[in-house]
Design a protein around this motif. Structure first.
Motif, PDB file in Angstrom:
ATOM      1  N   VAL A 119       0.836  -1.206   0.000  1.00  0.00           N
ATOM      2  CA  VAL A 119       0.000   0.000   0.000  1.00  0.00           C
ATOM      3  C   VAL A 119       0.867   1.252   0.000  1.00  0.00           C
ATOM      4  CG1 VAL A 119      -1.567   1.377   1.435  1.00  0.00           C
ATOM      5  CG2 VAL A 119      -2.048  -1.046   1.024  1.00  0.00           C
ATOM      6  N   GLU A 120       1.890   1.284   0.838  1.00  0.00           N
ATOM      7  CA  GLU A 120       2.768   2.459   0.902  1.00  0.00           C
ATOM      8  C   GLU A 120       3.439   2.717  -0.442  1.00  0.00           C
ATOM      9  OE1 GLU A 120       5.381   1.451   4.062  1.00  0.00           O
ATOM     10  OE2 GLU A 120       3.907   1.852   5.665  1.00  0.00           O
ATOM     11  N   GLU A 121       3.906   1.654  -1.099  1.00  0.00           N
ATOM     12  CA  GLU A 121       4.568   1.819  -2.395  1.00  0.00           C
ATOM     13  C   GLU A 121       3.581   2.272  -3.460  1.00  0.00           C
ATOM     14  OE1 GLU A 121       6.452  -1.887  -3.178  1.00  0.00           O
ATOM     15  OE2 GLU A 121       8.149  -1.509  -1.813  1.00  0.00           O
ATOM     16  N   ALA A 122       2.365   1.744  -3.423  1.00  0.00           N
ATOM     17  CA  ALA A 122       1.360   2.138  -4.409  1.00  0.00           C
ATOM     18  C   ALA A 122       0.998   3.614  -4.261  1.00  0.00           C
ATOM     19  CB  ALA A 122       0.116   1.266  -4.261  1.00  0.00           C
ATOM     20  N   VAL A 123       0.828   4.082  -3.040  1.00  0.00           N
ATOM     21  CA  VAL A 123       0.485   5.488  -2.816  1.00  0.00           C
ATOM     22  C   VAL A 123       1.646   6.385  -3.214  1.00  0.00           C
ATOM     23  CG1 VAL A 123      -0.090   7.208  -1.058  1.00  0.00           C
ATOM     24  CG2 VAL A 123      -1.200   4.969  -1.026  1.00  0.00           C
ATOM     25  N   ARG A 124       2.853   5.958  -2.926  1.00  0.00           N
ATOM     26  CA  ARG A 124       4.025   6.768  -3.288  1.00  0.00           C
ATOM     27  C   ARG A 124       4.127   6.912  -4.810  1.00  0.00           C
ATOM     28  NH1 ARG A 124       7.647   3.658  -1.300  1.00  0.00           N
ATOM     29  NH2 ARG A 124       7.355   4.415   0.827  1.00  0.00           N
ATOM     30  N   LEU A 125       3.935   5.812  -5.543  1.00  0.00           N
ATOM     31  CA  LEU A 125       3.989   5.872  -7.001  1.00  0.00           C
ATOM     32  C   LEU A 125       2.822   6.675  -7.562  1.00  0.00           C
ATOM     33  CD1 LEU A 125       5.325   5.046  -9.630  1.00  0.00           C
ATOM     34  CD2 LEU A 125       4.074   2.857  -9.518  1.00  0.00           C
ATOM     35  N   ALA A 126       1.647   6.501  -6.972  1.00  0.00           N
ATOM     36  CA  ALA A 126       0.474   7.246  -7.425  1.00  0.00           C
ATOM     37  C   ALA A 126       0.699   8.743  -7.289  1.00  0.00           C
ATOM     38  CB  ALA A 126      -0.756   6.820  -6.619  1.00  0.00           C
ATOM     39  N   ASP A 127       1.318   9.165  -6.200  1.00  0.00           N
ATOM     40  CA  ASP A 127       1.582  10.592  -6.004  1.00  0.00           C
ATOM     41  C   ASP A 127       2.533  11.133  -7.072  1.00  0.00           C
ATOM     42  OD1 ASP A 127       0.213  12.154  -4.226  1.00  0.00           O
ATOM     43  OD2 ASP A 127       1.397  11.583  -2.485  1.00  0.00           O
ATOM     44  N   LEU A 128       3.501  10.336  -7.469  1.00  0.00           N
ATOM     45  CA  LEU A 128       4.419  10.758  -8.533  1.00  0.00           C
ATOM     46  C   LEU A 128       3.673  10.940  -9.850  1.00  0.00           C
ATOM     47  CD1 LEU A 128       7.570   8.537  -7.804  1.00  0.00           C
ATOM     48  CD2 LEU A 128       7.338  10.997  -7.445  1.00  0.00           C
ATOM     49  N   TRP A 129       2.791  10.014 -10.174  1.00  0.00           N
ATOM     50  CA  TRP A 129       2.035  10.116 -11.423  1.00  0.00           C
ATOM     51  C   TRP A 129       1.091  11.319 -11.406  1.00  0.00           C
ATOM     52  CZ3 TRP A 129       0.222   4.429 -12.817  1.00  0.00           C
ATOM     53  CH2 TRP A 129       1.350   3.645 -13.076  1.00  0.00           C
ATOM     54  N   LEU A 130       0.515  11.615 -10.254  1.00  0.00           N
ATOM     55  CA  LEU A 130      -0.432  12.726 -10.168  1.00  0.00           C
ATOM     56  C   LEU A 130       0.247  14.086 -10.335  1.00  0.00           C
ATOM     57  CD1 LEU A 130      -2.724  11.525  -7.234  1.00  0.00           C
ATOM     58  CD2 LEU A 130      -3.381  11.765  -9.640  1.00  0.00           C
ATOM     59  N   ASP A 131       1.547  14.156 -10.112  1.00  0.00           N
ATOM     60  CA  ASP A 131       2.248  15.426 -10.275  1.00  0.00           C
ATOM     61  C   ASP A 131       2.097  15.974 -11.691  1.00  0.00           C
ATOM     62  OD1 ASP A 131       3.102  15.613  -7.664  1.00  0.00           O
ATOM     63  OD2 ASP A 131       5.036  14.652  -8.045  1.00  0.00           O
ATOM     64  N   ASP A 132       1.955  15.072 -12.670  1.00  0.00           N
ATOM     65  CA  ASP A 132       1.797  15.501 -14.065  1.00  0.00           C
ATOM     66  C   ASP A 132       0.351  15.834 -14.415  1.00  0.00           C
ATOM     67  OD1 ASP A 132       4.501  15.060 -14.466  1.00  0.00           O
ATOM     68  OD2 ASP A 132       4.196  12.979 -15.103  1.00  0.00           O
ATOM     69  N   ALA A 133      -0.601  15.441 -13.563  1.00  0.00           N
ATOM     70  CA  ALA A 133      -2.017  15.560 -13.909  1.00  0.00           C
ATOM     71  C   ALA A 133      -2.730  16.677 -13.173  1.00  0.00           C
ATOM     72  CB  ALA A 133      -2.730  14.232 -13.637  1.00  0.00           C
ATOM     73  N   THR A 134      -2.116  17.247 -12.145  1.00  0.00           N
ATOM     74  CA  THR A 134      -2.764  18.307 -11.373  1.00  0.00           C
ATOM     75  C   THR A 134      -1.721  19.247 -10.811  1.00  0.00           C
ATOM     76  OG1 THR A 134      -4.112  18.794  -9.411  1.00  0.00           O
ATOM     77  CG2 THR A 134      -2.788  16.804  -9.343  1.00  0.00           C
ATOM     78  N   SER A 135      -2.130  20.498 -10.641  1.00  0.00           N
ATOM     79  CA  SER A 135      -1.227  21.487 -10.052  1.00  0.00           C
ATOM     80  C   SER A 135      -1.264  21.460  -8.531  1.00  0.00           C
ATOM     81  CB  SER A 135      -1.603  22.889 -10.540  1.00  0.00           C
ATOM     82  OG  SER A 135      -2.917  23.220 -10.128  1.00  0.00           O
ATOM     83  N   LEU A 136      -2.219  20.749  -7.957  1.00  0.00           N
ATOM     84  CA  LEU A 136      -2.285  20.640  -6.502  1.00  0.00           C
ATOM     85  C   LEU A 136      -1.186  19.703  -6.016  1.00  0.00           C
ATOM     86  CD1 LEU A 136      -6.144  20.315  -5.904  1.00  0.00           C
ATOM     87  CD2 LEU A 136      -4.738  22.369  -5.799  1.00  0.00           C
ATOM     88  N   PRO A 137      -0.412  20.109  -5.024  1.00  0.00           N
ATOM     89  CA  PRO A 137       0.673  19.244  -4.536  1.00  0.00           C
ATOM     90  C   PRO A 137       0.139  18.054  -3.747  1.00  0.00           C
ATOM     91  CG  PRO A 137       0.515  21.220  -3.193  1.00  0.00           C
ATOM     92  CD  PRO A 137      -0.461  21.403  -4.324  1.00  0.00           C
ATOM     93  N   SER A 138       1.052  17.167  -3.409  1.00  0.00           N
ATOM     94  CA  SER A 138       0.666  15.964  -2.669  1.00  0.00           C
ATOM     95  C   SER A 138      -0.032  16.340  -1.369  1.00  0.00           C
ATOM     96  CB  SER A 138       1.895  15.117  -2.358  1.00  0.00           C
ATOM     97  OG  SER A 138       1.555  14.030  -1.513  1.00  0.00           O
ATOM     98  N   GLY A 139      -1.085  15.561  -1.047  1.00  0.00           N
ATOM     99  CA  GLY A 139      -1.815  15.794   0.191  1.00  0.00           C
ATOM    100  C   GLY A 139      -1.685  14.662   1.173  1.00  0.00           C
ATOM    101  N   ALA A 140      -0.922  13.631   0.800  1.00  0.00           N
ATOM    102  CA  ALA A 140      -0.792  12.453   1.653  1.00  0.00           C
ATOM    103  C   ALA A 140       0.589  12.431   2.295  1.00  0.00           C
ATOM    104  CB  ALA A 140      -1.023  11.177   0.846  1.00  0.00           C
ATOM    105  N   ALA A 141       0.654  12.892   3.537  1.00  0.00           N
ATOM    106  CA  ALA A 141       1.920  12.856   4.253  1.00  0.00           C
ATOM    107  C   ALA A 141       2.283  11.433   4.666  1.00  0.00           C
ATOM    108  CB  ALA A 141       1.849  13.751   5.486  1.00  0.00           C
TER     109      ALA A 141
END
Length: 488
Positions: A119-141
């Motif tokens: 789960v931790e690895e999936a969320v970490r990778l998902a956050d990287l992919w979302l950087d290209d799709a939205t201007s809002l920064p990561s919200g999952a500390a």
């Protein structure tokens, strides 16, 4: 309501037909009449079962275990003195439901180290992919993997916030079912009825939460923030159940669901007014719900501690009805639009992030859309219990609108609309996404012109941006303006 003073369903007296044996049976073991003053429907047994024992007359052939359980349940109901919902009972029933696996036949289990890492690895990778799709920064500390029981514990405070206002109205209505002339004399009885109402709600909400815990895959499935911002949560057991029949590798299923969870967290973490906006829409709609007191009278009058299914069936038929007023219709439109805009934005952003990278992106997107649109059994239970459907009916319309905004104004321009609730599309805008996009472009172009005029100090001077050269085409100037709009 029945003809008895308190509406609790006392049976009518039967005429004496001269059969002394029958009369004796009624007095000694019939289970109804004066021996049961509140008419709670306790079953009676044969006359020989209890002799002269008055408790045998009330409870007849109940075995000791059933009798003890009935007294325990009745005691819990009548001794509760808290708010409109007995949340201790709700939590216990929810945890019991998930531990026994009564919702899907799968018993809850603790999350192992390997599942937590996945789960931790999936969320970490998902956050990287979302950087290209939205201007809002990561919200999952942080990212956590929950069991079903952990989901119940973590989300319970928000369910209280959602359910208590409507349940409070039921508690008041339970006193109103008494005749007006009796209410002044029935203070203790009204208190008992409200305790019963809190217990009945606690039982039903607990079962609904336990069932919902078997369906959700994260903390944001219903479109509302159920936990504080900054923590992405997924349920490995439910992810496995969700993906087992999809013919999609489990790694892709987990990653796609992690994208949705992480996208929600970005929105809730970096749009500070969004939480109060959503809950305000829920509260505005809930205030216009009225209680069907006729159905409530039936529930109270037929109360039977040994047969809780009877109460459940009555409550699940729904006793809440939205008022047919312009204000209530407007409140419903606000709620549905708010839910749709959140889910539509997440759908559009996740699709943009997943489409180039996951072969199964289209199939998973359609599966999630259908699942979210139809809702599961637990969502339907909440709809009947508190008159509230947390379902984005216009998800596809909202997703198309956000996609159109992305094409017209870019990622920054699209996400810039979350700066203030007044900038968001309305229900009518969902009917005409292209019209909203075009209208927004015009509005921002006029705003830029006015700001330029004010800065130059003369309305008669041509309004040229600092990057615009004389002779540059109008379309190009508008494009430059459109690119800068997202920062406003």
């Amino acid at each position: 309501m029945s003809d008895t003073p308190f509406g609790f369903g006392l049976p009518p007296e039967e005429p004496d037909d001269g059969d002394e044996g029958k009369k004796k049976d009624q007095q000694g073991g019939g289970g109804q009449g004066p021996a049961n003053p509140f008419g709670f429907g306790f079953p009676g047994g044969p006359g020989g079962a209890g002799g002269d024992n008055p408790f045998a007359a009330m409870f007849g052939s109940m075995n000791p275990n059933d009798l003890g359980a009935a007294f325990q349940q009745l005691g819990q109901m009548l001794s509760y003195e808290g708010g409109p919902v007995n949340w201790d009972m709700a939590k216990d029933i929810a945890r019991q439901t998930v531990s026994q696996g009564t919702q899907d036949g799968v018993k809850d289990a603790s999350v192992g180290p390997a599942e937590r890492t996945a789960v931790e690895e999936a969320v970490r990778l998902a956050d990287l992919w979302l950087d290209d799709a939205t201007s809002l920064p990561s919200g999952a500390a942080s990212a956590v993997a929950w069991s079903r029981a952990e989901w119940v514990e973590a989300t319970l405070p928000v369910w209280k916030e959602l359910v208590d206002p409507v349940a409070e109205r039921v508690g008041m209505a339970m006193g109103d079912v008494l005749p007006e002339e009796m209410q002044a004399m029935a203070g203790p009885l009204i208190g008992m009825m409200r305790s019963m109402g809190g217990a009945m709600f606690g039982s039903q909400i607990g079962q609904a939460l336990g069932t919902l815990a078997g369906e959700v895959v994260g903390s944001t499935d219903i479109g509302l923030p159920l936990i504080p911002a900054g923590k992405a949560a997924l349920l490995p057991l439910n992810i496995e159940s969700f993906g087992k029949d999809l013919s999609v590798p489990m790694e892709e299923v987990r990653l796609y669901l992690a994208l949705r969870e992480a996208a929600h967290q970005r929105l809730f973490a970096h749009v500070p007014w969004l939480r109060s906006h959503l809950f305000g829409a829920v509260d505005g709609y809930a205030r216009g719900i009225k209680v069907d007191t006729t159905k409530l009278e039936d529930v109270v009058g037929q109360f039977d501690p040994q047969n809780p299914e009877q109460i459940q069936e009555a409550l699940q038929q729904g006793m809440f009805q939205p008022e047919d007023t312009p204000e209530q219709k407007a409140a419903l439109a606000r709620l549905e639009t708010a839910l749709a805009l959140v889910e539509g934005w997440v759908d559009a952003v996740v699709h943009a992030a997943a489409k180039p990278r996951l072969a199964s992106a289209d199939a998973l997107r359609e599966t999630l859309r259908r699942r979210r649109a139809t809702g599961g059994p637990a969502e339907q239970t909440f709809a009947t219990l508190i008159g509230l459907e947390l379902r984005p009916r216009r998800l596809r319309d909202a997703s198309r609108l956000w996609a159109s905004l992305t094409d017209a104004r870019g990622v920054d321009g699209r996400d810039g609309l979350w700066a203030h609730p007044d900038m968001l599309p309305t229900a009518s805008d969902l009917d005409d996404p292209d019209g909203f996009v075009h209208h927004e472009q015009l509005d921002f172009s006029e705003l830029d012109k006015m700001l330029g005029d004010a800065a130059s100090g003369s309305a008669g001077k041509p309004n040229l941006s600092k990057d615009e050269e004389p002779g540059k085409g109008t379309d190009a100037a508008q494009d430059d303006q459109g690119e800068g709009d997202g920062d406003k």
